[in-house]
Design a protein around this motif. Sequence first.
Motif, PDB file in Angstrom:
ATOM      1  N   VAL A  17       6.336   6.705  -5.720  1.00  0.00           N
ATOM      2  CA  VAL A  17       5.424   7.200  -6.752  1.00  0.00           C
ATOM      3  C   VAL A  17       6.062   6.936  -8.110  1.00  0.00           C
ATOM      4  CG1 VAL A  17       4.327   9.267  -7.719  1.00  0.00           C
ATOM      5  CG2 VAL A  17       4.493   8.985  -5.230  1.00  0.00           C
ATOM      6  N   CYS A  18       5.273   6.387  -9.022  1.00  0.00           N
ATOM      7  CA  CYS A  18       5.746   6.137 -10.387  1.00  0.00           C
ATOM      8  C   CYS A  18       4.849   6.881 -11.361  1.00  0.00           C
ATOM      9  CB  CYS A  18       5.725   4.642 -10.693  1.00  0.00           C
ATOM     10  SG  CYS A  18       6.242   4.260 -12.395  1.00  0.00           S
ATOM     11  N   LEU A  19       5.446   7.796 -12.102  1.00  0.00           N
ATOM     12  CA  LEU A  19       4.739   8.489 -13.182  1.00  0.00           C
ATOM     13  C   LEU A  19       5.179   7.831 -14.486  1.00  0.00           C
ATOM     14  CD1 LEU A  19       5.126  12.200 -12.011  1.00  0.00           C
ATOM     15  CD2 LEU A  19       3.258  10.582 -11.527  1.00  0.00           C
ATOM     16  N   GLN A  20       4.234   7.206 -15.142  1.00  0.00           N
ATOM     17  CA  GLN A  20       4.541   6.427 -16.342  1.00  0.00           C
ATOM     18  C   GLN A  20       4.341   7.265 -17.605  1.00  0.00           C
ATOM     19  OE1 GLN A  20       1.541   3.464 -15.199  1.00  0.00           O
ATOM     20  NE2 GLN A  20       3.186   1.948 -15.310  1.00  0.00           N
ATOM     21  N   ASN A  21       5.145   6.950 -18.611  1.00  0.00           N
ATOM     22  CA  ASN A  21       5.010   7.554 -19.947  1.00  0.00           C
ATOM     23  C   ASN A  21       5.175   9.070 -19.940  1.00  0.00           C
ATOM     24  OD1 ASN A  21       4.368   4.947 -20.972  1.00  0.00           O
ATOM     25  ND2 ASN A  21       2.250   5.246 -20.347  1.00  0.00           N
ATOM     26  N   VAL A  22       6.159   9.573 -19.208  1.00  0.00           N
ATOM     27  CA  VAL A  22       6.331  11.026 -19.145  1.00  0.00           C
ATOM     28  C   VAL A  22       6.790  11.620 -20.481  1.00  0.00           C
ATOM     29  CG1 VAL A  22       6.648  11.130 -16.647  1.00  0.00           C
ATOM     30  CG2 VAL A  22       8.640  10.881 -18.120  1.00  0.00           C
ATOM     31  N   HIS A  23       7.208  10.777 -21.423  1.00  0.00           N
ATOM     32  CA  HIS A  23       7.546  11.286 -22.761  1.00  0.00           C
ATOM     33  C   HIS A  23       6.317  11.864 -23.461  1.00  0.00           C
ATOM     34  CE1 HIS A  23       6.340   7.075 -23.294  1.00  0.00           C
ATOM     35  NE2 HIS A  23       5.899   7.446 -24.488  1.00  0.00           N
ATOM     36  N   GLY A  40       0.777  -1.232   0.000  1.00  0.00           N
ATOM     37  CA  GLY A  40       0.000   0.000   0.000  1.00  0.00           C
ATOM     38  C   GLY A  40       0.806   1.279   0.000  1.00  0.00           C
ATOM     39  N   LYS A  41       2.106   1.191  -0.185  1.00  0.00           N
ATOM     40  CA  LYS A  41       2.949   2.393  -0.163  1.00  0.00           C
ATOM     41  C   LYS A  41       3.445   2.774  -1.561  1.00  0.00           C
ATOM     42  CE  LYS A  41       3.234   2.341   4.411  1.00  0.00           C
ATOM     43  NZ  LYS A  41       2.951   3.330   5.357  1.00  0.00           N
ATOM     44  N   TYR A  42       2.853   2.165  -2.577  1.00  0.00           N
ATOM     45  CA  TYR A  42       3.255   2.407  -3.959  1.00  0.00           C
ATOM     46  C   TYR A  42       2.074   3.016  -4.715  1.00  0.00           C
ATOM     47  CZ  TYR A  42       4.575   1.391  -8.802  1.00  0.00           C
ATOM     48  OH  TYR A  42       4.869   1.499 -10.137  1.00  0.00           O
ATOM     49  N   ARG A  43       2.329   4.099  -5.432  1.00  0.00           N
ATOM     50  CA  ARG A  43       1.308   4.764  -6.243  1.00  0.00           C
ATOM     51  C   ARG A  43       1.845   4.919  -7.660  1.00  0.00           C
ATOM     52  NH1 ARG A  43      -0.471   3.859  -1.914  1.00  0.00           N
ATOM     53  NH2 ARG A  43      -1.489   5.243  -0.436  1.00  0.00           N
ATOM     54  N   GLN A  44       0.972   4.783  -8.637  1.00  0.00           N
ATOM     55  CA  GLN A  44       1.402   4.993 -10.018  1.00  0.00           C
ATOM     56  C   GLN A  44       0.312   5.690 -10.803  1.00  0.00           C
ATOM     57  OE1 GLN A  44       2.283   1.087 -11.542  1.00  0.00           O
ATOM     58  NE2 GLN A  44       0.189   0.698 -12.154  1.00  0.00           N
ATOM     59  N   LEU A  45       0.750   6.413 -11.828  1.00  0.00           N
ATOM     60  CA  LEU A  45      -0.176   7.151 -12.676  1.00  0.00           C
ATOM     61  C   LEU A  45       0.379   7.166 -14.094  1.00  0.00           C
ATOM     62  CD1 LEU A  45      -2.707   9.012 -12.862  1.00  0.00           C
ATOM     63  CD2 LEU A  45      -1.161  10.934 -12.449  1.00  0.00           C
ATOM     64  N   ALA A  46      -0.448   6.748 -15.049  1.00  0.00           N
ATOM     65  CA  ALA A  46      -0.066   6.823 -16.459  1.00  0.00           C
ATOM     66  C   ALA A  46      -0.317   8.253 -16.926  1.00  0.00           C
ATOM     67  CB  ALA A  46      -0.872   5.827 -17.276  1.00  0.00           C
ATOM     68  N   MET A  47       0.727   8.893 -17.360  1.00  0.00           N
ATOM     69  CA  MET A  47       0.633  10.290 -17.765  1.00  0.00           C
ATOM     70  C   MET A  47       0.030  10.403 -19.159  1.00  0.00           C
ATOM     71  SD  MET A  47       1.615  11.908 -15.155  1.00  0.00           S
ATOM     72  CE  MET A  47       1.712  13.571 -15.805  1.00  0.00           C
ATOM     73  N   GLY A  48      -0.617  11.495 -19.366  1.00  0.00           N
ATOM     74  CA  GLY A  48      -1.242  11.808 -20.642  1.00  0.00           C
ATOM     75  C   GLY A  48      -1.986  13.105 -20.474  1.00  0.00           C
ATOM     76  N   TRP A  57       9.740   7.584  -9.300  1.00  0.00           N
ATOM     77  CA  TRP A  57      10.156   6.824 -10.473  1.00  0.00           C
ATOM     78  C   TRP A  57       9.436   7.417 -11.683  1.00  0.00           C
ATOM     79  CZ3 TRP A  57      13.688   3.045  -9.338  1.00  0.00           C
ATOM     80  CH2 TRP A  57      13.761   2.636  -8.010  1.00  0.00           C
ATOM     81  N   LEU A  58      10.162   7.620 -12.760  1.00  0.00           N
ATOM     82  CA  LEU A  58       9.583   8.099 -14.000  1.00  0.00           C
ATOM     83  C   LEU A  58       9.880   7.064 -15.074  1.00  0.00           C
ATOM     84  CD1 LEU A  58      10.946  11.776 -13.963  1.00  0.00           C
ATOM     85  CD2 LEU A  58       8.736  10.973 -13.107  1.00  0.00           C
ATOM     86  N   THR A  59       8.890   6.738 -15.900  1.00  0.00           N
ATOM     87  CA  THR A  59       9.180   5.897 -17.060  1.00  0.00           C
ATOM     88  C   THR A  59       8.984   6.749 -18.304  1.00  0.00           C
ATOM     89  OG1 THR A  59       6.943   5.005 -17.413  1.00  0.00           O
ATOM     90  CG2 THR A  59       8.369   3.824 -15.863  1.00  0.00           C
ATOM     91  N   THR A  60       9.882   6.574 -19.244  1.00  0.00           N
ATOM     92  CA  THR A  60       9.834   7.349 -20.476  1.00  0.00           C
ATOM     93  C   THR A  60      10.485   6.572 -21.605  1.00  0.00           C
ATOM     94  OG1 THR A  60      10.421   9.453 -21.515  1.00  0.00           O
ATOM     95  CG2 THR A  60      12.026   8.548 -19.969  1.00  0.00           C
ATOM     96  N   GLU A  61       9.979   6.770 -22.774  1.00  0.00           N
ATOM     97  CA  GLU A  61      10.694   6.340 -23.964  1.00  0.00           C
ATOM     98  C   GLU A  61      11.653   7.475 -24.300  1.00  0.00           C
ATOM     99  OE1 GLU A  61       7.959   5.244 -27.085  1.00  0.00           O
ATOM    100  OE2 GLU A  61       6.971   3.764 -25.797  1.00  0.00           O
ATOM    101  N   PRO A  62      12.738   7.185 -24.991  1.00  0.00           N
ATOM    102  CA  PRO A  62      13.655   8.269 -25.362  1.00  0.00           C
ATOM    103  C   PRO A  62      12.904   9.371 -26.121  1.00  0.00           C
ATOM    104  CG  PRO A  62      14.644   6.147 -25.840  1.00  0.00           C
ATOM    105  CD  PRO A  62      13.215   5.877 -25.450  1.00  0.00           C
ATOM    106  N   HIS A  63      13.221  10.620 -25.793  1.00  0.00           N
ATOM    107  CA  HIS A  63      12.561  11.760 -26.431  1.00  0.00           C
ATOM    108  C   HIS A  63      13.565  12.895 -26.576  1.00  0.00           C
ATOM    109  CE1 HIS A  63       9.791  15.039 -27.221  1.00  0.00           C
ATOM    110  NE2 HIS A  63       8.840  14.145 -27.406  1.00  0.00           N
ATOM    111  N   PRO A  64      13.675  13.491 -27.758  1.00  0.00           N
ATOM    112  CA  PRO A  64      14.686  14.534 -27.972  1.00  0.00           C
ATOM    113  C   PRO A  64      14.464  15.796 -27.139  1.00  0.00           C
ATOM    114  CG  PRO A  64      13.236  14.363 -29.889  1.00  0.00           C
ATOM    115  CD  PRO A  64      12.892  13.214 -28.965  1.00  0.00           C
ATOM    116  N   ARG A  65      13.244  16.041 -26.668  1.00  0.00           N
ATOM    117  CA  ARG A  65      12.976  17.263 -25.893  1.00  0.00           C
ATOM    118  C   ARG A  65      12.890  16.995 -24.391  1.00  0.00           C
ATOM    119  NH1 ARG A  65       7.846  18.914 -28.151  1.00  0.00           N
ATOM    120  NH2 ARG A  65       7.715  20.197 -26.298  1.00  0.00           N
ATOM    121  N   PHE A  66      13.338  15.828 -23.953  1.00  0.00           N
ATOM    122  CA  PHE A  66      13.338  15.544 -22.520  1.00  0.00           C
ATOM    123  C   PHE A  66      14.339  16.482 -21.847  1.00  0.00           C
ATOM    124  CE2 PHE A  66      13.661  13.296 -18.577  1.00  0.00           C
ATOM    125  CZ  PHE A  66      12.458  12.613 -18.450  1.00  0.00           C
ATOM    126  N   PRO A  67      13.943  17.160 -20.765  1.00  0.00           N
ATOM    127  CA  PRO A  67      14.825  18.167 -20.146  1.00  0.00           C
ATOM    128  C   PRO A  67      16.146  17.571 -19.654  1.00  0.00           C
ATOM    129  CG  PRO A  67      12.602  18.302 -19.247  1.00  0.00           C
ATOM    130  CD  PRO A  67      12.654  17.068 -20.088  1.00  0.00           C
TER     131      PRO A  67
END
Length: 134
Positions: free
Chosen positions: A53-59, A24-32, A84-94
């Motif tokens: 906390v995991c934010l998914q698909n931040v790309h 119960g100490k893990y949270r995740q959200l698919a970004m969009g 935690w952030l998950t991302t696919e490679p993206h040229p504009r990632f900061p």
Amino acid sequence: FIVTPGADPSAILEQAADSAMGTGKYRQLAMGQGQADAALSMLREGAEEGHWVCLQNVHLVVSWLGVLEKELRSLKPAPTFRLWLTTEPHPRFPPILLQQSLKVTFEAPPGLKKNLQNAYSMWSPSFVGEGSAS
């Protein structure tokens, strides 16, 4: 995590969080589109309570990552907090966000058989036993 299409480390992260901190100490959200406010709320709550906390698909929301950077600078997180952030490679990632992060690459195994074996290995015997075919 830098992921390839078809790869999803969220089950592994959740198991690790359960192991390290209890259920119960893990949270995740698919970004969009439209998820920015929910993500900030989850981030603040997770930091305060020491959750993972995991934010998914931040790309998919690279234009919002500047807001995330500012929010991270203002947080006073509990010692057990992890983001935690998950991302696919993206040229504009900061670049600053990348430089301040530990980067892990997570790839889907090649082929359907290996992919299914990988998924099956992450399931507990009780999870498999409780499943239904309907």
